[in-house]
Design an enzyme around this catalytic site. Structure first.
Site, mmCIF file in Angstrom:
data_model
loop_
_atom_site.group_PDB
_atom_site.id
_atom_site.type_symbol
_atom_site.label_atom_id
_atom_site.label_comp_id
_atom_site.label_asym_id
_atom_site.label_seq_id
_atom_site.Cartn_x
_atom_site.Cartn_y
_atom_site.Cartn_z
ATOM 1 C CG ASN A 212 -0.368 -0.120 2.502
ATOM 2 O OD1 ASN A 212 0.754 -0.619 2.646
ATOM 3 N ND2 ASN A 212 -1.060 0.329 3.535
ATOM 4 C CD GLU A 312 1.976 -0.335 10.530
ATOM 5 O OE1 GLU A 312 0.782 -0.737 10.580
ATOM 6 O OE2 GLU A 312 2.499 0.143 9.527
ATOM 7 C CB CYS A 346 -2.114 0.198 8.417
ATOM 8 S SG CYS A 346 -0.795 1.418 8.536
ATOM 9 C CD GLU A 526 8.361 0.441 11.141
ATOM 10 O OE1 GLU A 526 7.430 0.921 10.465
ATOM 11 O OE2 GLU A 526 8.958 -0.595 10.825
#
Length: 545
Positions: A212, A312, A346, A526
């Protein structure tokens, strides 16, 4: 095909008419060394044969492959080609990359381990300078890189340009973080002892990324790894491999040494490749972005060697509109949060909770805005929203909409179910941006991440009620809400069980912030100070003073 020095160049199969300018000629080609000194490849990837549509049609239909293991060239039989990348808007083939297997994965890991022996000892300033050159090259090739993203991912060209800017920002940020990896001196209760803590790179890092954000999900991890002094083996997604390969080429131009970055492309062998990337003793850290189910599997594999790990994973983000919100700004925030990348992020709003007294107003304003969207090929200027990545993604969205409608939801705009007329048949993985009202709290939208352009509106009455609904999920990546009551802003922000909260905004992603979730949305952070995830602390106690 030979370059100006007479070096034979082997190209991956990438039809030149689809690629922009400079990149079609060089980002997808790599010279074979014509000296006899064994040297590791910069990114270890098996070359594919060229076809009549390839850049280099003069090459023979079969090409032997060179990989490097322990500093020596080894010949491997050509692997089966896999048509990875097709344009989701047109279903046209963009190109093929090799189907790599366990053996090539081991070679890539070995190359990274060897390169770490020198890269891990470089100075922070040296790594800073290379990362800044890398950053500059991403800016220089901004339009080309964005076009590749649109071609293989489908998002609109403006969105792709935004992603490239976002992606490059991680290199700039972590270049500066490289020179800020401070240690510390800890006071000792003993007069003849001094305690000093230093930070050292963990070693070889396995990086597994989703489709994505085919560029940004790599640089968010790779930037931190390189800045810390780690080397990397990267498995890009089969849907979007060319953005990853373009980044690898630009890193070479920036001066990243051979063997520091290694690419492994695969689709059919993803399980055995992923297992090796997680279980190899030479790998000291794993970083993954993707679904919760896959994150759990990789976590289990990595446990065998107790690696450092960053995950993640999936989200199911609540978006809450309180009755004291600025409704127009809430609508704008919902559009950015829900429909960016056609709902394939997400941190997309998956469940939109609207307080009953403003529900009708919010729903009508949102539907009016969404009705004006234009779906189409991301390269067309008039397109506001591109396709979904593939037909499986469309099928999931259809399933969620049909479930909600069966439970009593109403389609305000978009959508198509067996009981309503569908759009005309066309090529591409499209689904119309959709707004649903009166979605019951038992619908699939509340339990599964949709990953598509559907705004599911759920009514609530009280603050306590909506917080209970918002937190009633196993995941907790992001959450959003709109309110002008400062007391409520603090209460709700602290009460939402997520790793990131947007208050009066639908956009939260920056290179400078800690990105990550709680519960089953993953481990670690992150961006921000994420370089710490790639460093080990070491105590040095100086005695006998």
């Amino acid at each position: 095909m030979r370059d100006s020095t007479g070096t034979r160049v082997v190209s991956w199969h990438v039809p030149s008419q689809n690629l922009p300018g400079d990149l079609s000629e060089s980002l997808y080609s790599r010279p074979r060394r014509n000296d006899t000194t064994p040297t590791p490849t910069h990114f270890d990837i098996v070359q594919s044969p060229c076809t009549k549509n390839a850049i280099d049609s003069a090459l023979p239909p079969k090409v032997d492959v060179n990989t490097v293991q322990n500093g020596k060239h080894r010949q491997h039989q050509r692997r089966t080609l896999l048509t990875f990348a097709s344009n989701p808007a047109t279903e046209d083939e963009l190109g093929t990359v090799p189907e790599m297997e366990l053996e090539e994965t081991k070679v890539a890991i070995a190359a990274a381990a060897k390169a770490f022996q020198t890269w891990g000892k470089t100075t922070a300033k040296y790594r800073h300078d290379i990362l800044m050159k890398f950053f500059g090259l991403m800016q220089e090739h901004h339009d080309d890189l964005a076009r590749i993203i649109t071609l293989e991912n489908g998002k609109t060209l403006p969105e792709a340009k935004g992603e490239n800017t976002y992606s490059a920002s991680f290199l700039e940020w972590f270049a500066e973080e490289a020179v800020r990896t401070y240690g510390e001196q800890i006071p000792s209760p003993l007069s003849n002892l001094r305690n000093v803590v230093i930070k050292q790179p963990v070693g070889v890092v396995s990086i597994l990324t989703p489709w994505n954000f085919p560029s940004a999900m790599i640089t968010r991890k790779l930037g931190a790894a390189l800045a810390a002094g780690c080397t990397a083996v990267i498995k890009p997604p089969p849907e979007t491999p060319f953005s990853a390969l373009a980044l690898a080429e630009l890193s070479r131009r920036a001066g990243v040494p051979d063997g520091v970055i290694n690419m492994v492309t695969t689709q059919k062998n993803v399980h055995e490749v992923g297992r090796e990337m997680c279980e190899s003793k030479a790998v000291r850290k794993v970083s993954f972005t993707g679904s919760t189910a896959v994150a759990k599997s990789l976590y289990s594999m990595s446990a065998s060697t107790l690696k450092k790990i960053s995950l993640e994973a999936g989200g199911n983000s609540p978006f809450i509109v309180f009755d004291d919100a600025d409704i127009e700004k809430a609508v704008e925030g919902a559009i950015i949060c829900k429909f960016r990348a056609s709902g394939q992020t997400c941190v997309c709003a998956n469940r939109i909770y609207v307080q009953s007294s403003v529900y009708a107003d919010f729903a009508s304003r949102l539907a009016e805005k969404v009705a004006a969207f234009r779906v189409g090929n991301g390269l067309e200027e008039t397109t506001t929203h591109g396709p979904l990545i593939h037909d499986r993604a469309v099928s999931k969205v259809v399933r969620h909409v049909e479930d909600a409608v069966a439970l009593g939801a109403n389609i305000l705009v978009g959508g198509h179910t067996p009981n309503t007329p569908t759009q005309a048949k066309h090529t591409g993985s499209f689904y119309p941006p959709t707004v649903l009202s009166d979605v019951p709290p038992t619908a699939l939208f509340t339990r599964e991440e949709t990953f598509g352009p559907v705004a599911a509106l759920i009514k609530f009455d009280t603050e306590d009620q909506v917080l209970t609904m918002a937190n009633d999920t196993d995941v907790g990546l992001a959450g959003y809400f709109f309110s002008r009551d400062v007391g409520r802003v603090w209460r709700v922000a602290e009460a939402l069980e997520v790793g990131m909260v947007g208050t009066n905004t639908g956009l939260i992603s920056l290179a400078t912030i800690p990105f990550g979730g709680v519960k089953q949305s993953g481990l670690g952070r992150e961006g921000g100070h994420g370089i710490e995830e790639y460093l080990n602390q070491k105590l040095i106690a100086f005695g006998g003073l």
